[in-house]
Design an enzyme around this catalytic site. Structure first.
Site, PDB file in Angstrom:
ATOM      1  NE  ARG A   1      -3.895   0.329   2.159  1.00 32.51           N
ATOM      2  CZ  ARG A   1      -4.999   0.425   1.435  1.00 32.51           C
ATOM      3  NH1 ARG A   1      -5.423  -0.604   0.733  1.00 32.51           N
ATOM      4  NH2 ARG A   1      -5.689   1.547   1.400  1.00 32.51           N
TER       5      ARG A   1
ATOM      6  CD  GLN B   1     -13.746   7.955   8.161  1.00 32.83           C
ATOM      7  OE1 GLN B   1     -14.179   6.865   8.515  1.00 32.83           O
ATOM      8  NE2 GLN B   1     -14.373   8.689   7.278  1.00 32.83           N
TER       9      GLN B   1
ATOM     10  CG  HIS C   1      -9.125   5.715  10.998  1.00 33.10           C
ATOM     11  ND1 HIS C   1     -10.026   5.322  10.027  1.00 33.10           N
ATOM     12  CD2 HIS C   1      -9.848   5.888  12.128  1.00 33.10           C
ATOM     13  CE1 HIS C   1     -11.244   5.271  10.560  1.00 33.10           C
ATOM     14  NE2 HIS C   1     -11.169   5.620  11.830  1.00 33.10           N
TER      15      HIS C   1
ATOM     16  CB  CYS D   1      10.550  -1.192  25.639  1.00 32.80           C
ATOM     17  SG  CYS D   1      11.776  -2.440  25.379  1.00 32.80           S
TER      18      CYS D   1
ATOM     19  CB  CYS E   1      11.864  -0.870  17.929  1.00 34.85           C
ATOM     20  SG  CYS E   1      12.195   0.522  19.013  1.00 34.85           S
TER      21      CYS E   1
ATOM     22  CB  CYS F   1      13.908  -2.083  22.306  1.00 31.67           C
ATOM     23  SG  CYS F   1      12.320  -2.372  21.511  1.00 31.67           S
TER      24      CYS F   1
HETATM   25  P1  NAD Z   1     -14.876   4.320   3.594  1.00 32.44           P
HETATM   26  O1  NAD Z   1     -15.655   3.694   4.677  1.00 32.44           O
HETATM   27  O2  NAD Z   1     -14.458   5.707   3.781  1.00 32.44           O
HETATM   28  O3  NAD Z   1     -15.701   4.046   2.152  1.00 32.44           O
HETATM   29  C1  NAD Z   1     -15.380   4.585   0.911  1.00 32.44           C
HETATM   30  C2  NAD Z   1     -16.573   5.456   0.429  1.00 32.44           C
HETATM   31  O4  NAD Z   1     -16.145   6.242  -0.660  1.00 32.44           O
HETATM   32  C3  NAD Z   1     -17.791   4.642  -0.051  1.00 32.44           C
HETATM   33  O5  NAD Z   1     -18.958   5.191   0.518  1.00 32.44           O
HETATM   34  C4  NAD Z   1     -17.789   4.863  -1.578  1.00 32.44           C
HETATM   35  O6  NAD Z   1     -19.111   4.922  -2.090  1.00 32.44           O
HETATM   36  C5  NAD Z   1     -17.121   6.205  -1.685  1.00 32.44           C
HETATM   37  N1  NAD Z   1     -16.395   6.458  -2.923  1.00 32.44           N
HETATM   38  C6  NAD Z   1     -15.658   5.582  -3.654  1.00 32.44           C
HETATM   39  N2  NAD Z   1     -15.073   6.216  -4.685  1.00 32.44           N
HETATM   40  C7  NAD Z   1     -15.429   7.521  -4.583  1.00 32.44           C
HETATM   41  C8  NAD Z   1     -15.117   8.683  -5.348  1.00 32.44           C
HETATM   42  N3  NAD Z   1     -14.330   8.640  -6.419  1.00 32.44           N
HETATM   43  N4  NAD Z   1     -15.659   9.864  -4.977  1.00 32.44           N
HETATM   44  C9  NAD Z   1     -16.473   9.942  -3.879  1.00 32.44           C
HETATM   45  N5  NAD Z   1     -16.787   8.879  -3.122  1.00 32.44           N
HETATM   46  C10 NAD Z   1     -16.269   7.678  -3.469  1.00 32.44           C
HETATM   47  O7  NAD Z   1     -13.575   3.646   3.378  1.00 32.44           O
HETATM   48  P2  NAD Z   1     -13.280   2.113   3.445  1.00 32.44           P
HETATM   49  O8  NAD Z   1     -12.660   1.784   2.156  1.00 32.44           O
HETATM   50  O9  NAD Z   1     -14.480   1.396   3.851  1.00 32.44           O
HETATM   51  O10 NAD Z   1     -12.209   2.039   4.631  1.00 32.44           O
HETATM   52  C11 NAD Z   1     -12.480   2.198   5.995  1.00 32.44           C
HETATM   53  C12 NAD Z   1     -11.243   2.791   6.672  1.00 32.44           C
HETATM   54  O11 NAD Z   1     -10.046   2.162   6.198  1.00 32.44           O
HETATM   55  C13 NAD Z   1     -11.014   4.237   6.352  1.00 32.44           C
HETATM   56  O12 NAD Z   1     -11.775   5.025   7.160  1.00 32.44           O
HETATM   57  C14 NAD Z   1      -9.492   4.367   6.525  1.00 32.44           C
HETATM   58  O13 NAD Z   1      -9.073   4.447   7.849  1.00 32.44           O
HETATM   59  C15 NAD Z   1      -8.991   3.086   5.990  1.00 32.44           C
HETATM   60  N6  NAD Z   1      -8.625   3.255   4.572  1.00 32.44           N
HETATM   61  C16 NAD Z   1      -7.804   4.298   4.215  1.00 32.44           C
HETATM   62  C17 NAD Z   1      -7.469   4.477   2.894  1.00 32.44           C
HETATM   63  C18 NAD Z   1      -6.573   5.641   2.516  1.00 32.44           C
HETATM   64  O14 NAD Z   1      -5.866   6.162   3.351  1.00 32.44           O
HETATM   65  N7  NAD Z   1      -6.602   6.079   1.246  1.00 32.44           N
HETATM   66  C19 NAD Z   1      -7.942   3.602   1.924  1.00 32.44           C
HETATM   67  C20 NAD Z   1      -8.755   2.531   2.330  1.00 32.44           C
HETATM   68  C21 NAD Z   1      -9.093   2.381   3.651  1.00 32.44           C
HETATM   69 ZN    ZN Z   2      11.299  -0.347  20.980  1.00 32.97          ZN
END
Ligand code: NAD
Ligand code: ZN
Length: 250
Positions: A51, A82, A100, A113, A134, A137
């Site tokens: 990722r 998030q 997150h 530690c 780490c 440690c």
């Molecule tokens: P989420 O719960 O935020 O769901 C994604 C939402 O985005 C859905 O409702 C979908 O309909 C909508 N969507 C998809 N493409 C879109 C676009 N182009 N424009 C507007 N809306 C769009 O995310 P998740 O995938 O269910 O993940 C849950 C948690 O996992 C997140 O809150 C986060 O912490 C983590 N996560 C982070 C990332 C990142 O950092 N890019 C990616 C995946 C998951």
């Molecule tokens: Zn450590």
């Protein structure tokens, strides 16, 4: 402003839900847990390494840039995200509350530690050692992110709650509004009297409760929203700075 994985989808960073969230045969929910990490830290870190490479090959998209424009146009603007990918920061956002965590940081897992839970930057990409250890440690590092079943960082959660309960308006972009407690923030804002608008490609559990849902891709909708909001704000500021032309005719 509250954002979720949908904001980064057009940068090529998959959301967790559906087919695109699969890595090898694993669903994200199977990997983003403490249990998965305890069982197989190498597997979990390999997924994060994948990722991290994917994100570093990606660029902030039009939605990230529009959100950074909004921040520059408003005093007191706060972005609660998030997302863990760091793309908002790369787009120029500064007032960010990361609910997150962030995949570009890690923390020590060895209790008791002195360095237990100490957070470090982890920018090497790809990682030369999996799992990374780490520097203090030699114990396992874990990604500095919130996994399923874990509480949010207290300071980030408290800050987001203060923002949600005191803002005049909230935009909720690209979140499925099912991962709590983040999902409750738009409702906290609504309850406190804010005007709440969501932007999503699909309706969500909060669609019926917010003031408006703009259906569409964040990269298409957000530049339009930002330019209209900033234009309206500019007009309001000009009107208040020019009370003569603004006053009713005698
Ligand atoms: P989420 O719960 O935020 O769901 C994604 C939402 O985005 C859905 O409702 C979908 O309909 C909508 N969507 C998809 N493409 C879109 C676009 N182009 N424009 C507007 N809306 C769009 O995310 P998740 O995938 O269910 O993940 C849950 C948690 O996992 C997140 O809150 C986060 O912490 C983590 N996560 C982070 C990332 C990142 O950092 N890019 C990616 C995946 C998951
Ligand atoms: Zn450590």
């Amino acid at each position: 402003m509250l954002t979720g994985a949908g904001v980064s989808q057009e940068s090529g960073v998959p959301t967790f839900r559906g087919e695109e969230g699969l890595w090898r045969q694993y669903r994200a929910e199977e990997l983003a847990t403490w249990q998965a990490f305890e069982t197989d830290p190498r597997l979990v870190w390999s997924w994060y390494d994948y990722r991290r490479q994917l994100v570093s090959d990606s660029e902030p998209n039009a939605a990230h840039l529009a959100i950074a424009d909004l921040e520059r146009g408003f005093d007191g603007f706060t972005l609660i995200t998030q997302n863990t990918d760091g793309l908002h920061e790369r787009a120029g956002s500064e007032a960010i509350v990361e609910l997150h965590g962030n995949i570009w940081r890690a923390r020590c897992t060895r209790e008791p530690c002195a360095c237990y839970q100490t957070v470090c930057e982890l920018t090497e990409n790809p990682l030369s050692e999996i799992p990374p250890l780490c520097a203090e440690c030699g114990a396992l590092l874990r990604p500095d992110v919130v996994w399923y079943g874990e509480p949010l960082p207290m300071d980030a959660y408290e800050r987001s709650h203060v923002v949600a309960s005191s803002c005049e308006a909230m935009l909720v972009v690209g979140t499925s509004a099912v991962v709590h407690p983040a999902a409750s923030l738009p409702l906290v804002a609504k309850h406190a009297g804010a005007f709440v608008v969501e932007v999503n490609t699909a309706y969500t559990p909060i669609s019926a409760l917010v003031d408006a849902t703009l259906l569409g891709r964040a990269g298409d909708v957000m530049p339009e929203v930002a330019s209209r909001v900033l234009e309206a704000r500019g007009e309001a500021e000009r009107a208040s700075a020019d009370p003569v032309s603004n006053s009713a005719p005698a």
